[in-house]
Design a protein around this motif. Structure first.
Motif, mmCIF file in Angstrom:
data_model
loop_
_atom_site.group_PDB
_atom_site.id
_atom_site.type_symbol
_atom_site.label_atom_id
_atom_site.label_comp_id
_atom_site.label_asym_id
_atom_site.label_seq_id
_atom_site.Cartn_x
_atom_site.Cartn_y
_atom_site.Cartn_z
ATOM 1 N N MET A 23 0.832 -1.209 0.000
ATOM 2 C CA MET A 23 0.000 0.000 0.000
ATOM 3 C C MET A 23 0.862 1.252 0.000
ATOM 4 S SD MET A 23 -2.991 -0.762 2.682
ATOM 5 C CE MET A 23 -3.286 -2.426 3.214
ATOM 6 N N SER A 24 0.371 2.262 -0.735
ATOM 7 C CA SER A 24 1.011 3.570 -0.662
ATOM 8 C C SER A 24 -0.024 4.639 -0.956
ATOM 9 C CB SER A 24 2.184 3.683 -1.630
ATOM 10 O OG SER A 24 1.736 3.536 -2.958
ATOM 11 N N LYS A 25 0.288 5.830 -0.466
ATOM 12 C CA LYS A 25 -0.595 6.972 -0.688
ATOM 13 C C LYS A 25 0.264 8.089 -1.245
ATOM 14 C CE LYS A 25 -3.380 10.207 1.910
ATOM 15 N NZ LYS A 25 -3.584 10.788 3.215
ATOM 16 N N THR A 26 -0.271 8.785 -2.253
ATOM 17 C CA THR A 26 0.481 9.907 -2.833
ATOM 18 C C THR A 26 -0.379 11.165 -2.828
ATOM 19 O OG1 THR A 26 -0.250 9.767 -5.136
ATOM 20 C CG2 THR A 26 1.544 8.288 -4.493
ATOM 21 N N ASN A 27 0.280 12.295 -3.059
ATOM 22 C CA ASN A 27 -0.469 13.534 -3.302
ATOM 23 C C ASN A 27 -0.906 13.523 -4.777
ATOM 24 O OD1 ASN A 27 1.642 14.399 -4.910
ATOM 25 N ND2 ASN A 27 2.371 15.964 -3.513
ATOM 26 N N PRO A 28 -1.627 14.540 -5.246
ATOM 27 C CA PRO A 28 -2.118 14.493 -6.643
ATOM 28 C C PRO A 28 -1.010 14.480 -7.692
ATOM 29 C CG PRO A 28 -3.359 16.104 -5.362
ATOM 30 C CD PRO A 28 -2.218 15.682 -4.495
ATOM 31 N N ARG A 29 0.228 14.814 -7.311
ATOM 32 C CA ARG A 29 1.327 14.771 -8.284
ATOM 33 C C ARG A 29 2.110 13.451 -8.219
ATOM 34 N NH1 ARG A 29 5.136 18.154 -7.097
ATOM 35 N NH2 ARG A 29 4.314 18.608 -5.032
ATOM 36 N N GLY A 30 1.653 12.521 -7.378
ATOM 37 C CA GLY A 30 2.325 11.222 -7.308
ATOM 38 C C GLY A 30 3.514 11.178 -6.368
ATOM 39 N N ILE A 31 3.580 12.150 -5.448
ATOM 40 C CA ILE A 31 4.652 12.138 -4.445
ATOM 41 C C ILE A 31 4.197 11.267 -3.267
ATOM 42 C CG2 ILE A 31 6.081 13.549 -2.878
ATOM 43 C CD1 ILE A 31 6.601 14.136 -5.879
ATOM 44 N N ILE A 32 5.046 10.317 -2.883
ATOM 45 C CA ILE A 32 4.658 9.344 -1.856
ATOM 46 C C ILE A 32 4.557 10.017 -0.483
ATOM 47 C CG2 ILE A 32 5.271 7.156 -0.718
ATOM 48 C CD1 ILE A 32 6.861 6.451 -3.318
ATOM 49 N N GLU A 33 3.391 9.827 0.146
ATOM 50 C CA GLU A 33 3.170 10.390 1.488
ATOM 51 C C GLU A 33 3.118 9.298 2.545
ATOM 52 O OE1 GLU A 33 -0.484 12.559 0.956
ATOM 53 O OE2 GLU A 33 0.587 14.363 0.299
ATOM 54 N N TYR A 34 2.789 8.081 2.114
ATOM 55 C CA TYR A 34 2.689 6.964 3.056
ATOM 56 C C TYR A 34 3.028 5.671 2.318
ATOM 57 C CZ TYR A 34 0.764 3.197 5.809
ATOM 58 O OH TYR A 34 0.630 2.014 6.495
ATOM 59 N N ALA A 35 3.719 4.773 3.004
ATOM 60 C CA ALA A 35 3.998 3.436 2.450
ATOM 61 C C ALA A 35 3.864 2.437 3.602
ATOM 62 C CB ALA A 35 5.416 3.383 1.875
ATOM 63 N N ASN A 36 3.187 1.308 3.357
ATOM 64 C CA ASN A 36 3.070 0.339 4.460
ATOM 65 C C ASN A 36 4.346 -0.513 4.567
ATOM 66 O OD1 ASN A 36 2.680 -1.494 2.362
ATOM 67 N ND2 ASN A 36 0.956 -2.532 3.324
ATOM 68 N N ASP A 37 4.429 -1.264 5.657
ATOM 69 C CA ASP A 37 5.659 -2.039 5.926
ATOM 70 C C ASP A 37 5.943 -3.044 4.812
ATOM 71 O OD1 ASP A 37 6.106 -0.691 8.207
ATOM 72 O OD2 ASP A 37 5.288 -2.230 9.552
ATOM 73 N N TYR A 38 4.866 -3.650 4.279
ATOM 74 C CA TYR A 38 5.087 -4.675 3.253
ATOM 75 C C TYR A 38 5.686 -4.055 1.986
ATOM 76 C CZ TYR A 38 4.491 -8.924 0.572
ATOM 77 O OH TYR A 38 4.744 -10.047 -0.192
ATOM 78 N N PHE A 39 5.244 -2.837 1.651
ATOM 79 C CA PHE A 39 5.821 -2.127 0.498
ATOM 80 C C PHE A 39 7.332 -1.988 0.703
ATOM 81 C CE2 PHE A 39 5.462 2.114 -2.104
ATOM 82 C CZ PHE A 39 6.258 1.561 -3.088
ATOM 83 N N MET A 40 7.710 -1.526 1.878
ATOM 84 C CA MET A 40 9.152 -1.297 2.122
ATOM 85 C C MET A 40 9.931 -2.609 2.153
ATOM 86 S SD MET A 40 8.858 1.996 4.537
ATOM 87 C CE MET A 40 7.454 1.479 5.417
ATOM 88 N N ARG A 41 9.288 -3.649 2.685
ATOM 89 C CA ARG A 41 9.959 -4.952 2.732
ATOM 90 C C ARG A 41 10.245 -5.450 1.311
ATOM 91 N NH1 ARG A 41 7.895 -10.212 4.710
ATOM 92 N NH2 ARG A 41 6.213 -9.183 5.826
ATOM 93 N N ILE A 42 9.274 -5.240 0.407
ATOM 94 C CA ILE A 42 9.430 -5.752 -0.962
ATOM 95 C C ILE A 42 10.359 -4.863 -1.800
ATOM 96 C CG2 ILE A 42 8.180 -6.195 -3.133
ATOM 97 C CD1 ILE A 42 7.867 -8.396 -0.962
ATOM 98 N N CYS A 43 10.178 -3.540 -1.728
ATOM 99 C CA CYS A 43 10.975 -2.687 -2.628
ATOM 100 C C CYS A 43 12.371 -2.387 -2.061
ATOM 101 C CB CYS A 43 10.236 -1.405 -2.980
ATOM 102 S SG CYS A 43 10.208 -0.181 -1.682
ATOM 103 N N ARG A 44 12.566 -2.782 -0.801
ATOM 104 C CA ARG A 44 13.911 -2.670 -0.173
ATOM 105 C C ARG A 44 14.320 -1.230 0.158
ATOM 106 N NH1 ARG A 44 12.532 -7.963 -1.087
ATOM 107 N NH2 ARG A 44 14.189 -9.312 -0.404
ATOM 108 N N TYR A 45 13.421 -0.266 0.005
ATOM 109 C CA TYR A 45 13.762 1.095 0.434
ATOM 110 C C TYR A 45 13.329 1.289 1.877
ATOM 111 C CZ TYR A 45 14.771 2.546 -4.370
ATOM 112 O OH TYR A 45 15.320 2.665 -5.622
ATOM 113 N N GLU A 46 14.027 2.140 2.575
ATOM 114 C CA GLU A 46 13.636 2.519 3.936
ATOM 115 C C GLU A 46 12.556 3.592 3.819
ATOM 116 O OE1 GLU A 46 15.217 1.329 6.739
ATOM 117 O OE2 GLU A 46 16.596 0.111 5.525
ATOM 118 N N GLU A 47 11.777 3.712 4.895
ATOM 119 C CA GLU A 47 10.698 4.716 4.920
ATOM 120 C C GLU A 47 11.219 6.114 4.563
ATOM 121 O OE1 GLU A 47 8.556 5.249 8.747
ATOM 122 O OE2 GLU A 47 7.087 4.093 7.612
#
Ligand code: FMN
Length: 197
Positions: A23-47
């Motif tokens: 899961m992730s949430k962005t503003n109307p321009r696609g800037i990430i405002e929230y990412a769930n733990d599973y997203f970070m676990r899979i994409c390997r980026y830190e919050e």
């Protein structure tokens, strides 16, 4: 703001847990405002690496531009889209997802954020979509996105389906489908409701 070097893709897949949702949430321009733990676990980026970055931080070079063109057009119309996307993790590996969006509106009806849920697509779907994406990408590299869009429109016309119907069809294919069975057709229509709840 930190600028990240794009990872070099490696030909190794990260398999998703079919029970889990990215899961992730962005503003109307696609800037990430929230990412769930599973997203970070899979994409390997830190919050702290993800938040505040444009969502194309995980864009994979194998993805044709036309898919994102259609994704953004749909979001701008404040509508959902079930797109199949190959994403690039920080370590260069890739993972496939199927998307589901919710557009949050303010009291005037303007989009204030986009909430994306992503799950593992059926394996058979990936094999089918890979071929289509390879064609679209080759056309784009040679002729640009307007030409690949025309190809995609022609391809869907041949199938006699809209984009959404096609994605649902290939997700459903070989999973639950049986020729001509009314009950199965009804079941197919509920595929995404069952997938995303
Ligand atoms: C809520 C939301 C989620 C998105 N998720 C992804 C994603 O998982 N992978 C991806 O490549 N692009 C995603 N995008 C689209 C990106 O914003 C971007 O359009 C895409 O990566 C293509 O990059 P480009 O527009 O710079 O060519 C998402 C956009 C939104 C609004």
């Amino acid at each position: 703001m930190a600028v990240f070097r794009k990872p070099t893709p490696v030909d190794e897949e990260i398999l998703l847990d079919p029970q889990k949702t990215i899961m992730s949430k962005t503003n109307p321009r696609g800037i990430i405002e929230y990412a769930n733990d599973y997203f970070m676990r899979i994409c390997r980026y830190e919050e702290q690496e993800l938040i505040g970055q444009p969502h194309n931080v995980i864009r994979h070079p194998d993805m044709p531009k036309v898919i994102f063109k259609w994704l953004w057009r749909r979001l701008q119309e404040k509508k959902n889209i079930h797109a199949i996307v190959k994403n690039l993790a920080k370590d260069g590996r890739y993972y496939w997802v199927i998307t589901d969006f919710e557009v949050k509106l303010d009291e005037k009806g303007n989009a204030v954020s986009f909430f994306a849920r992503r799950k593992a697509p059926p394996r058979t779907t990936i094999a089918i979509i890979k071929d289509l994406y390879q064609k679209l990408l080759a056309i784009e590299e040679a002729q640009g996105v307007d030409v690949s869009e025309k190809y995609l429109i022609g391809f869907l016309e041949e199938q006699g389906m809209t984009y959404d119907e096609y994605i649902e069809d290939i997700c459903f294919m070989n999973k639950e489908k049986e020729d001509g069975d009314e009950e199965q057709v009804h079941k197919k229509r509920g595929f995404f409701v069952r997938l995303f709840g």
